[in-house]
Design a protein around this motif. Structure first.
Motif, PDB file in Angstrom:
ATOM      1  N   PRO A   1       0.814  -1.178  -0.186  1.00  0.00           N
ATOM      2  CA  PRO A   1      -0.125   0.269  -0.060  1.00  0.00           C
ATOM      3  C   PRO A   1       0.620   1.747   0.104  1.00  0.00           C
ATOM      4  O   PRO A   1       2.201   0.962  -0.045  1.00  0.00           O
ATOM      5  CB  PRO A   1      -1.031  -0.649   1.822  1.00  0.00           C
ATOM      6  CG  PRO A   1      -0.932  -1.499   2.034  1.00  0.00           C
ATOM      7  CD  PRO A   1       0.902  -2.148   0.998  1.00  0.00           C
ATOM      8  N   ILE A   2       0.849   2.289  -0.909  1.00  0.00           N
ATOM      9  CA  ILE A   2       1.106   3.827  -0.775  1.00  0.00           C
ATOM     10  C   ILE A   2       1.187   3.549   0.810  1.00  0.00           C
ATOM     11  O   ILE A   2       2.571   5.103   0.840  1.00  0.00           O
ATOM     12  CB  ILE A   2       0.089   4.485  -1.749  1.00  0.00           C
ATOM     13  CG1 ILE A   2      -0.079   4.180  -3.253  1.00  0.00           C
ATOM     14  CG2 ILE A   2       1.158   5.990  -1.833  1.00  0.00           C
ATOM     15  CD1 ILE A   2      -0.643   5.115  -4.227  1.00  0.00           C
ATOM     16  N   ARG A   3       0.646   3.345   1.688  1.00  0.00           N
ATOM     17  CA  ARG A   3       0.573   4.509   3.034  1.00  0.00           C
ATOM     18  C   ARG A   3       2.171   3.819   3.692  1.00  0.00           C
ATOM     19  O   ARG A   3       2.350   4.426   4.700  1.00  0.00           O
ATOM     20  CB  ARG A   3      -0.292   4.759   3.282  1.00  0.00           C
ATOM     21  CG  ARG A   3      -1.184   3.042   4.157  1.00  0.00           C
ATOM     22  CD  ARG A   3      -2.111   3.010   5.371  1.00  0.00           C
ATOM     23  NE  ARG A   3      -1.732   1.563   5.480  1.00  0.00           N
ATOM     24  CZ  ARG A   3      -1.541   0.962   6.398  1.00  0.00           C
ATOM     25  NH1 ARG A   3      -0.709   1.772   7.388  1.00  0.00           N
ATOM     26  NH2 ARG A   3      -2.107  -0.376   6.815  1.00  0.00           N
ATOM     27  N   GLU A   4       2.318   2.622   3.262  1.00  0.00           N
ATOM     28  CA  GLU A   4       3.350   1.649   3.789  1.00  0.00           C
ATOM     29  C   GLU A   4       4.902   2.413   3.039  1.00  0.00           C
ATOM     30  O   GLU A   4       5.735   1.800   3.841  1.00  0.00           O
ATOM     31  CB  GLU A   4       3.294   0.494   4.477  1.00  0.00           C
ATOM     32  CG  GLU A   4       1.875   0.207   4.846  1.00  0.00           C
ATOM     33  CD  GLU A   4       2.018  -1.762   4.341  1.00  0.00           C
ATOM     34  OE1 GLU A   4       2.357  -1.734   4.120  1.00  0.00           O
ATOM     35  OE2 GLU A   4       0.567  -1.868   5.103  1.00  0.00           O
ATOM     36  N   GLN A   5       4.639   3.189   2.522  1.00  0.00           N
ATOM     37  CA  GLN A   5       6.547   2.943   1.181  1.00  0.00           C
ATOM     38  C   GLN A   5       7.225   4.437   1.847  1.00  0.00           C
ATOM     39  O   GLN A   5       7.828   4.165   1.226  1.00  0.00           O
ATOM     40  CB  GLN A   5       5.610   2.571   0.135  1.00  0.00           C
ATOM     41  CG  GLN A   5       5.528   1.945  -0.982  1.00  0.00           C
ATOM     42  CD  GLN A   5       5.039   1.403  -2.241  1.00  0.00           C
ATOM     43  OE1 GLN A   5       5.602   1.994  -2.668  1.00  0.00           O
ATOM     44  NE2 GLN A   5       3.780   1.165  -2.414  1.00  0.00           N
ATOM     45  N   GLY A   6       6.897   5.353   2.191  1.00  0.00           N
ATOM     46  CA  GLY A   6       7.368   6.114   3.093  1.00  0.00           C
ATOM     47  C   GLY A   6       6.894   7.391   2.524  1.00  0.00           C
ATOM     48  O   GLY A   6       6.225   7.714   1.190  1.00  0.00           O
ATOM     49  N   THR A   7       7.489   8.148   2.605  1.00  0.00           N
ATOM     50  CA  THR A   7       7.647   9.886   2.173  1.00  0.00           C
ATOM     51  C   THR A   7       8.557   9.938   1.080  1.00  0.00           C
ATOM     52  O   THR A   7       9.932   9.604   1.411  1.00  0.00           O
ATOM     53  CB  THR A   7       7.058  10.864   2.546  1.00  0.00           C
ATOM     54  OG1 THR A   7       8.282  11.115   3.772  1.00  0.00           O
ATOM     55  CG2 THR A   7       4.987  10.863   3.049  1.00  0.00           C
ATOM     56  N   TYR A   8       8.981  10.720   0.029  1.00  0.00           N
ATOM     57  CA  TYR A   8      10.390  11.555  -0.237  1.00  0.00           C
ATOM     58  C   TYR A   8      10.460  13.380  -0.327  1.00  0.00           C
ATOM     59  O   TYR A   8       8.881  13.555  -0.616  1.00  0.00           O
ATOM     60  CB  TYR A   8      11.121  10.950  -1.835  1.00  0.00           C
ATOM     61  CG  TYR A   8      10.199  11.349  -2.310  1.00  0.00           C
ATOM     62  CD1 TYR A   8      10.607  11.835  -3.982  1.00  0.00           C
ATOM     63  CD2 TYR A   8       9.203  10.603  -3.014  1.00  0.00           C
ATOM     64  CE1 TYR A   8      10.106  12.135  -4.882  1.00  0.00           C
ATOM     65  CE2 TYR A   8       8.595  10.064  -3.801  1.00  0.00           C
ATOM     66  CZ  TYR A   8       9.248  11.361  -5.031  1.00  0.00           C
ATOM     67  OH  TYR A   8       7.945  11.888  -6.441  1.00  0.00           O
ATOM     68  N   SER A   9      10.867  13.856  -0.671  1.00  0.00           N
ATOM     69  CA  SER A   9      11.010  16.117  -1.084  1.00  0.00           C
ATOM     70  C   SER A   9      12.081  15.904  -2.149  1.00  0.00           C
ATOM     71  O   SER A   9      13.364  15.069  -2.398  1.00  0.00           O
ATOM     72  CB  SER A   9      11.557  16.167   0.065  1.00  0.00           C
ATOM     73  OG  SER A   9      11.571  17.923  -0.364  1.00  0.00           O
ATOM     74  N   LYS A  10      11.353  16.439  -2.848  1.00  0.00           N
ATOM     75  CA  LYS A  10      12.018  16.290  -4.819  1.00  0.00           C
ATOM     76  C   LYS A  10      13.099  18.324  -3.879  1.00  0.00           C
ATOM     77  O   LYS A  10      13.748  18.861  -4.997  1.00  0.00           O
ATOM     78  CB  LYS A  10      11.734  16.365  -5.072  1.00  0.00           C
ATOM     79  CG  LYS A  10      11.402  15.464  -5.676  1.00  0.00           C
ATOM     80  CD  LYS A  10      10.584  15.429  -7.631  1.00  0.00           C
ATOM     81  CE  LYS A  10       9.535  16.222  -7.255  1.00  0.00           C
ATOM     82  NZ  LYS A  10       8.400  16.055  -8.627  1.00  0.00           N
ATOM     83  N   GLY A  11      13.190  18.935  -2.652  1.00  0.00           N
ATOM     84  CA  GLY A  11      13.772  20.139  -2.432  1.00  0.00           C
ATOM     85  C   GLY A  11      12.858  20.645  -1.374  1.00  0.00           C
ATOM     86  O   GLY A  11      13.071  22.075  -1.009  1.00  0.00           O
ATOM     87  N   GLY A  12      11.462  20.437  -1.910  1.00  0.00           N
ATOM     88  CA  GLY A  12      10.392  21.471  -0.956  1.00  0.00           C
ATOM     89  C   GLY A  12       9.912  22.483  -1.152  1.00  0.00           C
ATOM     90  O   GLY A  12      10.101  21.872  -3.028  1.00  0.00           O
ATOM     91  N   VAL A  13       9.370  23.732  -0.995  1.00  0.00           N
ATOM     92  CA  VAL A  13       8.669  24.688  -1.694  1.00  0.00           C
ATOM     93  C   VAL A  13       9.468  25.571  -0.971  1.00  0.00           C
ATOM     94  O   VAL A  13      10.020  26.233   0.512  1.00  0.00           O
ATOM     95  CB  VAL A  13       7.432  24.412  -1.172  1.00  0.00           C
ATOM     96  CG1 VAL A  13       6.368  25.686  -2.068  1.00  0.00           C
ATOM     97  CG2 VAL A  13       6.919  23.626  -1.430  1.00  0.00           C
TER      98      VAL A  13
END
Length: 235
Positions: free
Chosen positions: A156-168
């Motif tokens: 499930p997507i909720r279990e795959q964690g997150t990442y960032s491309k540099g923020g905002v």
């Protein structure tokens, strides 16, 4: 007195009813007293008594901070919530710098004389949020400086964690229109205008008008044409 607090000339419309003005002054006075107690400071700050503030030790602010009615601020993050002088938050502003206790967020930096419109949402997570001086935000603006991993089809997507491309990052002297959404990887130059309802991702040069879903450059503001031509020539 207001001009002295804001550090700039402030004139009130003579059409203001006396009762309305007195009520506003009373609310401001009470917010000033509550703000000093809640944030443990002698600086000139105003925090409406209905506002909720969590992890206040991670908040660093200048003079003239104004937190409106029913705001929610959770400053839990690695670098904290850094606010310049004379930052104002419209009512129901929601700042939550950590979305999950699995990973503490990076943080958010806001420049001087920045106005955050009502009902806005400002997250952090794995990406930083940076806002330049004299930038104003319309109502219902949202900032999301991280993405979900989606590469594994077996989980499930909720279990795959997150990442960032540099923020905002939002430059100085910008105007972000109502209900605009700024996604991870957004870098908006100084003096830009973002149209209402735009969904923004990517890099945009100084002095441009940005709009659409997905957002693109619609035009160049008067007075910035030469700079845009020089940048295009360099590219």
């Amino acid at each position: 007195m207001v001009s002295k607090m804001k550090g700039e000339d402030y004139n009130m419309d003579p059409a203001l009813p006396t009762g309305y003005l007195l009520h506003t002054c009373w609310v401001r006075l009470w917010s000033m007293l509550w703000g000093r107690m809640r944030l443990h400071t002698l600086k000139s700050v105003m925090v409406h008594p209905t506002a909720v503030i969590r992890c206040s030790r991670r908040i660093h602010f200048g003079k003239g901070l104004d937190v409106g009615r029913r705001c929610y601020i959770d400053a839990l993050s690695r670098e904290g919530l850094v606010l310049g002088h004379h930052v104002s938050m419209g009512h129901y502003t929601h700042i939550q710098l950590t979305g999950s206790l699995h990973h503490v967020g990076m943080g958010m930096t806001v420049g001087n004389y920045v106005g955050l419109g009502t009902h806005g949402y400002y997250g952090s997570g794995k990406g930083r949020v940076k806002i330049g001086d004299h930038t104003i935000f319309g109502n219902y603006v949202s900032i999301h400086p991280e993405n979900h991993n989606t590469d594994d089809p077996t989980r499930p997507i909720r279990e795959q964690g997150t990442y960032s491309k540099g923020g905002v990052t939002v430059g100085c002297r910008c105007w972000i229109g109502a209900k605009a959404t700024l996604l991870d990887g957004t870098d908006i130059g100084d003096d830009c205008i973002v149209a209402a309802g735009a969904v923004v991702s990517g890099t945009f040069p100084r002095g441009t008008v940005i709009g659409g879903v997905p957002a693109r450059v619609l035009s160049v503001r008067p007075g910035f044409e030469k700079q845009a031509e020089d940048k295009t020539a360099q590219e």
